[in-house]
Design a protein around this motif. Sequence first.
Motif, PDB file in Angstrom:
ATOM      1  N   GLU A  86      42.766  22.735 -59.309  1.00 46.61           N
ATOM      2  CA  GLU A  86      43.710  22.542 -60.412  1.00 46.61           C
ATOM      3  C   GLU A  86      43.168  23.187 -61.690  1.00 46.61           C
ATOM      4  O   GLU A  86      41.945  23.343 -61.840  1.00 46.61           O
ATOM      5  CB  GLU A  86      43.925  21.045 -60.656  1.00 46.61           C
ATOM      6  CG  GLU A  86      44.609  20.331 -59.510  1.00 46.61           C
ATOM      7  CD  GLU A  86      44.818  18.865 -59.846  1.00 46.61           C
ATOM      8  OE1 GLU A  86      45.838  18.540 -60.479  1.00 46.61           O
ATOM      9  OE2 GLU A  86      43.948  18.047 -59.496  1.00 46.61           O
ATOM     10  N   SER A  90      40.110  18.319 -62.039  1.00 48.61           N
ATOM     11  CA  SER A  90      40.970  17.188 -61.645  1.00 48.61           C
ATOM     12  C   SER A  90      42.038  16.865 -62.677  1.00 48.61           C
ATOM     13  O   SER A  90      41.774  16.904 -63.880  1.00 48.61           O
ATOM     14  CB  SER A  90      40.129  15.928 -61.458  1.00 48.61           C
ATOM     15  OG  SER A  90      39.185  16.147 -60.474  1.00 48.61           O
ATOM     16  N   ASN A  91      43.210  16.536 -62.175  1.00 47.29           N
ATOM     17  CA  ASN A  91      44.368  16.122 -62.973  1.00 47.29           C
ATOM     18  C   ASN A  91      44.996  17.242 -63.806  1.00 47.29           C
ATOM     19  O   ASN A  91      45.881  16.986 -64.612  1.00 47.29           O
ATOM     20  CB  ASN A  91      44.027  14.941 -63.902  1.00 47.29           C
ATOM     21  CG  ASN A  91      43.610  13.718 -63.108  1.00 47.29           C
ATOM     22  OD1 ASN A  91      44.175  13.441 -62.041  1.00 47.29           O
ATOM     23  ND2 ASN A  91      42.612  13.013 -63.595  1.00 47.29           N
ATOM     24  N   CYS A  93      47.121  19.475 -63.010  1.00 53.19           N
ATOM     25  CA  CYS A  93      48.565  19.647 -62.814  1.00 53.19           C
ATOM     26  C   CYS A  93      49.356  18.498 -63.417  1.00 53.19           C
ATOM     27  O   CYS A  93      50.378  18.720 -64.072  1.00 53.19           O
ATOM     28  CB  CYS A  93      48.891  19.842 -61.329  1.00 53.19           C
ATOM     29  SG  CYS A  93      48.450  21.510 -60.772  1.00 53.19           S
ATOM     30  N   ILE A  94      48.882  17.266 -63.236  1.00 50.94           N
ATOM     31  CA  ILE A  94      49.579  16.107 -63.829  1.00 50.94           C
ATOM     32  C   ILE A  94      49.658  16.268 -65.347  1.00 50.94           C
ATOM     33  O   ILE A  94      50.662  15.969 -65.969  1.00 50.94           O
ATOM     34  CB  ILE A  94      48.848  14.788 -63.465  1.00 50.94           C
ATOM     35  CG1 ILE A  94      49.137  14.440 -61.996  1.00 50.94           C
ATOM     36  CG2 ILE A  94      49.263  13.647 -64.380  1.00 50.94           C
ATOM     37  CD1 ILE A  94      48.485  13.160 -61.522  1.00 50.94           C
ATOM     38  N   GLU A  95      48.597  16.809 -65.914  1.00 51.54           N
ATOM     39  CA  GLU A  95      48.560  16.986 -67.377  1.00 51.54           C
ATOM     40  C   GLU A  95      49.203  18.287 -67.842  1.00 51.54           C
ATOM     41  O   GLU A  95      49.136  18.614 -69.031  1.00 51.54           O
ATOM     42  CB  GLU A  95      47.099  16.934 -67.864  1.00 51.54           C
ATOM     43  CG  GLU A  95      46.479  15.557 -67.690  1.00 51.54           C
ATOM     44  CD  GLU A  95      44.993  15.518 -68.059  1.00 51.54           C
ATOM     45  OE1 GLU A  95      44.489  16.505 -68.639  1.00 51.54           O
ATOM     46  OE2 GLU A  95      44.359  14.495 -67.761  1.00 51.54           O
ATOM     47  N   ARG A  97      48.209  21.155 -67.581  1.00 49.21           N
ATOM     48  CA  ARG A  97      47.196  21.982 -68.229  1.00 49.21           C
ATOM     49  C   ARG A  97      47.365  23.447 -67.858  1.00 49.21           C
ATOM     50  O   ARG A  97      47.765  23.759 -66.749  1.00 49.21           O
ATOM     51  CB  ARG A  97      45.825  21.557 -67.698  1.00 49.21           C
ATOM     52  CG  ARG A  97      44.941  20.870 -68.677  1.00 49.21           C
ATOM     53  CD  ARG A  97      43.600  20.593 -67.997  1.00 49.21           C
ATOM     54  NE  ARG A  97      43.372  19.178 -67.789  1.00 49.21           N
ATOM     55  CZ  ARG A  97      42.591  18.697 -66.820  1.00 49.21           C
ATOM     56  NH1 ARG A  97      41.997  19.515 -65.960  1.00 49.21           N
ATOM     57  NH2 ARG A  97      42.412  17.420 -66.694  1.00 49.21           N
ATOM     58  N   LYS A 135      43.091  16.282 -51.395  1.00 46.27           N
ATOM     59  CA  LYS A 135      43.888  15.452 -52.310  1.00 46.27           C
ATOM     60  C   LYS A 135      45.267  16.083 -52.488  1.00 46.27           C
ATOM     61  O   LYS A 135      45.369  17.233 -52.938  1.00 46.27           O
ATOM     62  CB  LYS A 135      43.163  15.360 -53.655  1.00 46.27           C
ATOM     63  CG  LYS A 135      43.760  14.397 -54.643  1.00 46.27           C
ATOM     64  CD  LYS A 135      42.881  14.337 -55.895  1.00 46.27           C
ATOM     65  CE  LYS A 135      43.601  13.645 -57.047  1.00 46.27           C
ATOM     66  NZ  LYS A 135      43.025  14.008 -58.347  1.00 46.27           N
ATOM     67  N   ILE A 137      48.417  16.823 -54.298  1.00 45.86           N
ATOM     68  CA  ILE A 137      48.811  16.802 -55.706  1.00 45.86           C
ATOM     69  C   ILE A 137      50.326  16.794 -55.844  1.00 45.86           C
ATOM     70  O   ILE A 137      50.900  16.019 -56.601  1.00 45.86           O
ATOM     71  CB  ILE A 137      48.222  18.011 -56.466  1.00 45.86           C
ATOM     72  CG1 ILE A 137      46.707  18.096 -56.280  1.00 45.86           C
ATOM     73  CG2 ILE A 137      48.592  17.963 -57.948  1.00 45.86           C
ATOM     74  CD1 ILE A 137      45.920  16.910 -56.785  1.00 45.86           C
ATOM     75  N   GLN A 138      50.993  17.679 -55.130  1.00 40.96           N
ATOM     76  CA  GLN A 138      52.463  17.727 -55.207  1.00 40.96           C
ATOM     77  C   GLN A 138      53.000  18.498 -54.025  1.00 40.96           C
ATOM     78  O   GLN A 138      52.288  19.259 -53.381  1.00 40.96           O
ATOM     79  CB  GLN A 138      52.914  18.385 -56.516  1.00 40.96           C
ATOM     80  CG  GLN A 138      52.467  19.830 -56.680  1.00 40.96           C
ATOM     81  CD  GLN A 138      52.908  20.408 -58.018  1.00 40.96           C
ATOM     82  OE1 GLN A 138      52.683  19.831 -59.074  1.00 40.96           O
ATOM     83  NE2 GLN A 138      53.566  21.553 -57.968  1.00 40.96           N
TER      84      GLN A 138
END
Length: 306
Positions: A86, A90-91, A93-95, A97, A135, A137-138
């Motif tokens: 990503e 970590s995170n 994509c959720i953020e 970034r 993990k 992610i989407q």
Amino acid sequence: DDMLLPFPSFEKWPRHSHRHVRDCQPDIFGNATHETFPAHRNSNITVPSTTRYFVTKVVDSLDKVKNGYGHYTVINNPLRTFSVVEPGGSNGCIEHRRRTVENTSQARTCHVAVNAGFFNTHTGACLGNLVTDGKRIQDSGGIQNANFGIRKDGTIVVGYLSELDVLREDNPFVQLVTGVIWLVRNGSVYVNESRTTECADMQETGSLDRFVNVVSARTAVGHDEEGRVVLVHIDGQTGDRGVNLWEFADYLQRLGLVNAINLDGGGSATVVLNGSVANYPSDHCADNPAWRCARAVSTALCVHSL
Ligand code: NDG
């Protein structure tokens, strides 16, 4: 309130009016077509990857000869040495970034890193299916674009995936990324087939035909006959330098790739070797357009130690 609607509201699905309805239909349970191949495994080989530089003559549709400049990286034991990462770690994509590949590569200590998935340039959202180091992610909800992944048992999977294929629990994907246009399928150029099958909404260059036919910088991921994962990049600038996807696919086939998909390109195309940019990005720098700057992008592909 569209929460109450049984189907997604049309506002959520912006579509170009000229496009045939057949495009971008999700495949939830169907038998989406893809190829599988055993990934390379050899514990005697301890070097994770080898990168080579090339300058190749490309003959375009007007019989003009041009030069293609790029990088070719072959990855051994990819189940242990290759990761989809990503943006910034970590995170990312959720953020939503966006980070340069250089930044993402440094966060994960990659020997080699290239740009990977497409993203929404307005919101920064990562697009397509995405699994990083096991993990999830989407997922794209079964929308058809070209995928590249490795399942837990070491099977490389390339091509189209139903949502069910993506979510399979028995032998889950450990790495998975979505591109636009399946370039080489089972040793043959597959551009003509993929351009009629795939969804144009993943990319912002224009219609799928423009995306395929325009010259640009390009990045691809695929595998060779030994199941080694291969990364290929060619420098360029949309509409000015570089290769179209017919030329790119032809070159990849001649390099011996068995299957390959096209990843994000244009100003996003970046190669980072041991933490430093090694290609010529096409975007002009914001602070001084006399220089070229690597774009802050979405996901990256990373080669790391065993
Ligand atoms: C690049 C892509 C464009 C995409 C954007 C964001 C090419 C030629 O990055 O399609 O929408 O992912 O791949 N251009 O500009």
